[in-house]
Design an enzyme around this catalytic site. Structure first.
Site, PDB file in Angstrom:
ATOM      1  N   HIS A  42     103.202 234.286  61.208  1.00 19.27           N
ATOM      2  CA  HIS A  42     104.244 234.799  60.591  1.00 19.27           C
ATOM      3  C   HIS A  42     105.594 234.306  61.337  1.00 19.27           C
ATOM      4  CE1 HIS A  42     106.509 237.296  57.813  1.00 19.27           C
ATOM      5  NE2 HIS A  42     107.162 238.418  58.981  1.00 19.27           N
TER       6      HIS A  42
ATOM      7  N   ASP B 131     113.488 239.940  58.356  1.00 21.81           N
ATOM      8  CA  ASP B 131     111.892 239.762  57.978  1.00 21.81           C
ATOM      9  C   ASP B 131     111.849 239.375  56.483  1.00 21.81           C
ATOM     10  OD1 ASP B 131     109.030 239.761  57.465  1.00 21.81           O
ATOM     11  OD2 ASP B 131     108.774 241.109  58.925  1.00 21.81           O
TER      12      ASP B 131
ATOM     13  N   CYS C 249     106.772 232.444  54.203  1.00 22.43           N
ATOM     14  CA  CYS C 249     107.973 233.165  55.291  1.00 22.43           C
ATOM     15  C   CYS C 249     108.662 231.893  55.928  1.00 22.43           C
ATOM     16  CB  CYS C 249     106.975 233.843  56.199  1.00 22.43           C
ATOM     17  SG  CYS C 249     105.698 233.159  57.050  1.00 22.43           S
TER      18      CYS C 249
END
Length: 490
Positions: free
Chosen positions: A403, A424, A271
């Site tokens: 995250h 996202d 991520c």
């Protein structure tokens, strides 16, 4: 009856005389009539008188007697009535009725258990047994103590061993979680996934070799294959807000940002790299950063981004963070965060800052100051009256534990509440494609909208871009990053 020739005591037999002359019980020991010295027996008394008082003509003179005969049982002086005294007072210790009472033996009492013996040697053996038992008991206590100490030591070692084992397992777990377990990186994970697909029959061998060749080519040139990219979302949002959405008072949006989602090669750990690609996609469309990015005209692949961060570390940025990764990212699944993004951008002479929202500032664990900061970031220099403001601001890198996401804008509702708009990396292209279709109800916006109650992690960090650095400023920030790289919002 036999009488001792030294003290005159009447005794029952010659054997009793021998014992008497050699050893007399402490309470009845004869004493020297001249100096009062006690002797353990009459023989010792005789030798004492001959040695200490040699002028006496006869060591066995009657005046040397210690007194009238005493009862061998109770020590009472009995004189000529000794036999009658013993019969009357201690008859139960003599033989059976009708036997010769003159043949009684002197009794000896054990000083440790009160056992009565008729023979001094038997008493001595009996006392020796007591002493041996006592010594054995002491040895047993010592052995018990040593055994208890040994058992405690073994238990302590066992607990330490189990604790060390748990710590090693937890450390390995963390290494796996953060990609530091030397299990390979993007390429290895991508190939392993495709091999499983072939084994399951979901992918044909020719497709496997085709995709492998494409991946190796992209990795060789250091560019992303673009297969996870979704473009045009910002433009679609501008049209949507201009045409509809009655509950929105105003909305601010970043300069065009492409969305990148995680692929099979970086699923579960990529991520941070994907958010950097989103940020970079906006910077590449802004002429202000052309000089900084002249060597980066295309979106780099994840392994290339890892190499770029390593280059920043070699320049001296964030040595503490570099040591956490052993100064190496390439070929690993290591997670990156705000500090690595800061180091990479600053090494490219892109001015940025880390803002640390280290604790909630609102009710129920919320972060209203984070929302206010983002609003100020977008609204500064963009105070026009338009409902939709397409700013020149780059997106914001947003990090929390486990995250990271990319802030691409913010809504202000008519009731004054704020709503962040986020890209996202975990959202796949199929879902992002829905945002490109104009719908009157705006249901697809739920993928992007995050209200105050939706961001309730304990801590957040953001990396915000704001211009270009000179070489001198870059060097100064490199030195500063060796001490401190973030500013905390109280």
């Amino acid at each position: 009856m036999v009488v001792c020739d030294v003290c005159g005591q009447a005794l029952s037999s010659e054997a009793a005389v021998r014992r008497h002359t050699q050893h007399t019980p402490p309470g009845r020991q004869p004493r020297c009539p001249l100096c009062g010295a006690a002797a353990p027996g009459c023989d010792e008394l005789r030798r004492h008188i001959e040695a200490a008082h040699p002028g006496l003509p006869d060591a066995r003179r009657p005046e040397l007697a210690v007194g009238p005969p005493e009862c061998p049982f109770c020590g009472e002086a009995a004189g000529q009535e000794l036999e009658a005294h013993v019969r009357a007072r201690h008859g139960h210790l003599l033989g059976a009725p009708g036997t010769d009472t003159g043949n009684y033996e002197q009794l000896y009492e054990c000083p440790m258990c009160s056992l009565t013996c008729t023979d001094i040697q038997i008493l001595e053996e009996h006392v020796d047994l007591h002493l041996e038992e006592h010594n054995y008991s002491e040895d047993g206590n010592i052995r018990d103590l040593e055994l208890a100490q040994q058992l405690q030591t073994e238990e302590d070692e066992r607990q330490r061993s189990e604790e060390d084992k748990r710590e090693r397992e937890e450390f390995k777990k963390l290494q796996r979680q953060y990609g530091l377990d030397n299990s390979g990186g993007y390429k290895q994970q991508y190939l392993k996934y495709m091999e499983k697909e072939v084994d399951r029959g979901s992918m044909q061998p020719f497709e496997y070799h085709k995709r492998k060749a494409e991946m190796m080519e992209c990795l060789a040139f250091g560019i992303d294959d673009g297969k996870t990219k979704t473009s045009g979302v910002i433009e679609a949002l501008c049209k949507y807000y201009q045409n509809d959405n009655k509950d929105v008072r105003r909305v601010w949006l970043s300069t065009g940002v492409d969305h990148f989602h995680s692929s099979v090669g970086d699923r579960g750990w990529g991520c941070g790299y994907r958010n950097f690609q989103m940020l970079l996609s906006s910077l590449l469309q802004n002429s202000l950063y052309n000089d900084c990015l002249r060597d980066t005209t295309l979106i780099p692949s994840i392994p290339k981004i890892q190499s770029m961060i390593e280059d920043a570390w070699r320049e001296g940025f964030d040595p503490h963070g570099a040591s956490h990764f052993n100064n190496r990212l390439r070929g690993s699944k290591a997670w990156i965060g705000a500090c690595e993004i800061y180091s990479l951008l600053t090494s490219l002479r892109i001015k940025c800052q880390i803002i640390d929202f280290h604790k909630p500032t609102g009710a129920m664990g919320t972060h209203p100051r984070l929302f206010e900061w983002v609003l100020q970031y977008y609204s500064t220099d963009n105070e026009g009256g338009a409902k939709v403001v397409c700013t020149s601001k780059p997106p914001i890198y947003l990090q929390h534990q486990g995250h990271s996401r990319t802030v691409i804008g913010i809504e202000e509702k008519k009731n004054k509440t704020l709503c962040l708009l986020l890209f996202d990396p975990g959202c796949p292209s199929q879902e992002m494609q829905k945002l490109l279709k104009q719908t009157s109800d705006g249901t697809s916006l739920r993928l992007l909208r995050k209200f105050l109650g939706s961001l309730k992690e304990k801590q957040y960090q953001i990396v915000a871009v704001g211009g270009v650095l000179s070489l001198e400023e870059k060097d100064a920030r490199c030195r500063a990053s060796q001490v401190l790289t973030s500013e905390k919002i109280p």
